[in-house]
Scaffold this motif. Sequence first.
Motif, PDB file in Angstrom:
ATOM      1  N   GLU A  77     -11.075  -5.702   4.960  1.00 10.03           N
ATOM      2  CA  GLU A  77     -10.818  -4.762   6.050  1.00 10.03           C
ATOM      3  C   GLU A  77      -9.326  -4.670   6.370  1.00 10.03           C
ATOM      4  O   GLU A  77      -8.831  -3.605   6.756  1.00 10.03           O
ATOM      5  N   VAL A  78      -8.608  -5.781   6.196  1.00 12.37           N
ATOM      6  CA  VAL A  78      -7.161  -5.776   6.438  1.00 12.37           C
ATOM      7  C   VAL A  78      -6.470  -4.866   5.430  1.00 12.37           C
ATOM      8  O   VAL A  78      -5.597  -4.067   5.779  1.00 12.37           O
ATOM      9  N   TYR A  79      -6.867  -4.971   4.167  1.00  9.36           N
ATOM     10  CA  TYR A  79      -6.284  -4.122   3.134  1.00  9.36           C
ATOM     11  C   TYR A  79      -6.677  -2.658   3.339  1.00  9.36           C
ATOM     12  O   TYR A  79      -5.848  -1.750   3.191  1.00  9.36           O
ATOM     13  N   MET A  80      -7.916  -2.423   3.701  1.00  9.25           N
ATOM     14  CA  MET A  80      -8.382  -1.050   3.917  1.00  9.25           C
ATOM     15  C   MET A  80      -7.628  -0.400   5.079  1.00  9.25           C
ATOM     16  O   MET A  80      -7.272   0.784   5.015  1.00  9.25           O
ATOM     17  N   ASP A  81      -7.358  -1.156   6.113  1.00  7.81           N
ATOM     18  CA  ASP A  81      -6.557  -0.633   7.236  1.00  7.81           C
ATOM     19  C   ASP A  81      -5.147  -0.282   6.774  1.00  7.81           C
ATOM     20  O   ASP A  81      -4.583   0.743   7.182  1.00  7.81           O
ATOM     21  N   ALA A  82      -4.571  -1.132   5.923  1.00 10.42           N
ATOM     22  CA  ALA A  82      -3.229  -0.863   5.407  1.00 10.42           C
ATOM     23  C   ALA A  82      -3.215   0.404   4.563  1.00 10.42           C
ATOM     24  O   ALA A  82      -2.289   1.222   4.660  1.00 10.42           O
ATOM     25  N   LEU A  83      -4.231   0.587   3.740  1.00 12.75           N
ATOM     26  CA  LEU A  83      -4.326   1.797   2.922  1.00 12.75           C
ATOM     27  C   LEU A  83      -4.404   3.052   3.790  1.00 12.75           C
ATOM     28  O   LEU A  83      -3.695   4.038   3.554  1.00 12.75           O
ATOM     29  N   GLN A  84      -5.236   3.013   4.800  1.00 12.59           N
ATOM     30  CA  GLN A  84      -5.386   4.170   5.680  1.00 12.59           C
ATOM     31  C   GLN A  84      -4.093   4.487   6.424  1.00 12.59           C
ATOM     32  O   GLN A  84      -3.725   5.652   6.587  1.00 12.59           O
ATOM     33  N   SER A  85      -3.388   3.460   6.843  1.00 12.64           N
ATOM     34  CA  SER A  85      -2.150   3.668   7.600  1.00 12.64           C
ATOM     35  C   SER A  85      -1.035   4.239   6.730  1.00 12.64           C
ATOM     36  O   SER A  85      -0.063   4.792   7.256  1.00 12.64           O
ATOM     37  N   ALA A 140       0.828  -1.211   0.000  1.00 12.06           N
ATOM     38  CA  ALA A 140       0.000   0.000   0.000  1.00 12.06           C
ATOM     39  C   ALA A 140       0.859   1.256   0.000  1.00 12.06           C
ATOM     40  O   ALA A 140       0.528   2.257  -0.645  1.00 12.06           O
ATOM     41  N   SER A 141       1.980   1.207   0.707  1.00 11.32           N
ATOM     42  CA  SER A 141       2.884   2.347   0.773  1.00 11.32           C
ATOM     43  C   SER A 141       3.500   2.648  -0.593  1.00 11.32           C
ATOM     44  O   SER A 141       3.639   3.819  -0.982  1.00 11.32           O
ATOM     45  N   VAL A 142       3.863   1.605  -1.338  1.00  5.68           N
ATOM     46  CA  VAL A 142       4.439   1.792  -2.669  1.00  5.68           C
ATOM     47  C   VAL A 142       3.403   2.397  -3.620  1.00  5.68           C
ATOM     48  O   VAL A 142       3.715   3.283  -4.425  1.00  5.68           O
ATOM     49  N   ILE A 143       2.175   1.927  -3.528  1.00  2.19           N
ATOM     50  CA  ILE A 143       1.110   2.486  -4.365  1.00  2.19           C
ATOM     51  C   ILE A 143       0.934   3.973  -4.060  1.00  2.19           C
ATOM     52  O   ILE A 143       0.847   4.810  -4.966  1.00  2.19           O
ATOM     53  N   HIS A 144       0.896   4.308  -2.773  1.00  2.00           N
ATOM     54  CA  HIS A 144       0.736   5.704  -2.363  1.00  2.00           C
ATOM     55  C   HIS A 144       1.891   6.552  -2.897  1.00  2.00           C
ATOM     56  O   HIS A 144       1.697   7.700  -3.327  1.00  2.00           O
ATOM     57  N   ARG A 145       3.097   6.007  -2.886  1.00  2.52           N
ATOM     58  CA  ARG A 145       4.283   6.752  -3.317  1.00  2.52           C
ATOM     59  C   ARG A 145       4.182   7.192  -4.769  1.00  2.52           C
ATOM     60  O   ARG A 145       4.564   8.315  -5.116  1.00  2.52           O
ATOM     61  N   VAL A 146       3.665   6.330  -5.652  1.00  2.00           N
ATOM     62  CA  VAL A 146       3.667   6.655  -7.079  1.00  2.00           C
ATOM     63  C   VAL A 146       2.485   7.534  -7.489  1.00  2.00           C
ATOM     64  O   VAL A 146       2.473   8.083  -8.587  1.00  2.00           O
ATOM     65  N   MET A 147       1.503   7.702  -6.599  1.00  4.37           N
ATOM     66  CA  MET A 147       0.292   8.423  -6.972  1.00  4.37           C
ATOM     67  C   MET A 147       0.418   9.922  -6.740  1.00  4.37           C
ATOM     68  O   MET A 147       1.071  10.379  -5.808  1.00  4.37           O
ATOM     69  N   PRO A 195      -1.117  13.602  -5.613  1.00  6.39           N
ATOM     70  CA  PRO A 195      -2.076  14.014  -4.573  1.00  6.39           C
ATOM     71  C   PRO A 195      -3.498  14.036  -5.140  1.00  6.39           C
ATOM     72  O   PRO A 195      -3.736  14.578  -6.219  1.00  6.39           O
ATOM     73  N   GLY A 196      -4.411  13.399  -4.434  1.00  9.69           N
ATOM     74  CA  GLY A 196      -5.788  13.330  -4.902  1.00  9.69           C
ATOM     75  C   GLY A 196      -6.061  12.214  -5.881  1.00  9.69           C
ATOM     76  O   GLY A 196      -7.196  12.054  -6.351  1.00  9.69           O
ATOM     77  N   GLY A 197      -5.036  11.417  -6.219  1.00 10.47           N
ATOM     78  CA  GLY A 197      -5.224  10.296  -7.132  1.00 10.47           C
ATOM     79  C   GLY A 197      -6.156   9.244  -6.545  1.00 10.47           C
ATOM     80  O   GLY A 197      -6.256   9.081  -5.326  1.00 10.47           O
ATOM     81  N   ILE A 198      -6.838   8.518  -7.429  1.00 10.11           N
ATOM     82  CA  ILE A 198      -7.839   7.531  -7.007  1.00 10.11           C
ATOM     83  C   ILE A 198      -7.347   6.113  -7.277  1.00 10.11           C
ATOM     84  O   ILE A 198      -6.825   5.824  -8.359  1.00 10.11           O
ATOM     85  N   MET A 199      -7.508   5.243  -6.266  1.00  6.41           N
ATOM     86  CA  MET A 199      -7.207   3.828  -6.426  1.00  6.41           C
ATOM     87  C   MET A 199      -8.490   3.018  -6.271  1.00  6.41           C
ATOM     88  O   MET A 199      -9.288   3.299  -5.371  1.00  6.41           O
ATOM     89  N   VAL A 200      -8.669   2.038  -7.138  1.00  4.29           N
ATOM     90  CA  VAL A 200      -9.838   1.154  -7.077  1.00  4.29           C
ATOM     91  C   VAL A 200      -9.371  -0.288  -7.196  1.00  4.29           C
ATOM     92  O   VAL A 200      -8.546  -0.608  -8.069  1.00  4.29           O
ATOM     93  N   THR A 201      -9.871  -1.142  -6.337  1.00  2.00           N
ATOM     94  CA  THR A 201      -9.661  -2.576  -6.506  1.00  2.00           C
ATOM     95  C   THR A 201     -11.006  -3.283  -6.443  1.00  2.00           C
ATOM     96  O   THR A 201     -11.880  -2.917  -5.651  1.00  2.00           O
ATOM     97  N   THR A 202     -11.192  -4.268  -7.288  1.00  3.13           N
ATOM     98  CA  THR A 202     -12.434  -5.029  -7.306  1.00  3.13           C
ATOM     99  C   THR A 202     -12.162  -6.477  -6.929  1.00  3.13           C
ATOM    100  O   THR A 202     -11.093  -7.019  -7.196  1.00  3.13           O
ATOM    101  N   LEU A 203     -13.164  -7.093  -6.312  1.00  5.39           N
ATOM    102  CA  LEU A 203     -13.041  -8.476  -5.854  1.00  5.39           C
ATOM    103  C   LEU A 203     -14.426  -9.072  -5.684  1.00  5.39           C
ATOM    104  O   LEU A 203     -15.430  -8.339  -5.668  1.00  5.39           O
TER     105      LEU A 203
END
Length: 210
Positions: A175-183, A136-143, A145-153
Amino acid sequence: MLPNQVGKQLGHPTYSLSGWLVSKFFKWHNQVLEENAVKLCNIEPNNTVLELCHGPGFGLHYASQLLTGPEGKLFGVDHSQYMHEMASKRMKEQISRGKVELYCSDLMAMPIEENTVDKVFHCNCYYFWPDMKAGASVIHRVMKPGGIMVTTLRLDSLKRTISRRALNGKIWNPEVYMDALQSCGFTDVRLEDNRDKLIHFQAIFATARK
């Protein structure tokens, strides 16, 4: 295939009979998820877009059709050489025109510059990452500000896969992934239920805060 073989091939398809069967499974199972991940990103013609764990390239194909502006650019990353080559063949024309760049790379080592990506999407892959928070941290790094991420499952399918012991542990839980994204600096992290072509699926949304 035995359950543990299925789990390994889903996470990292290889040149093998089981890898080939998994590629067919992706076409049957993931195509609706890929198409909807692209739609939910609200891609604009001049966006820079990244798909993680792109598999055979269905999502790449959908996304490339929306990047009609001169600045529109699409990146794809997958650590499976087999999937990288399949997607490269599917996207051959777009790659030759410089609109698409694909990397056979681990998520943690993907060669995407910081603050360059407007939209990120991926399907059915976060629970294969060895360190979800680092991913999640790597994804945040390349985005940007204000960029949108979507994952489907599809949670119903995931739960069946867990019951057959093809996936282990509780990391499949969104919920585990969502917590990681928020952190890691994402905001407005939420889960929505959706339906398309009689298929019920879930989408996780997150906005990059910088």
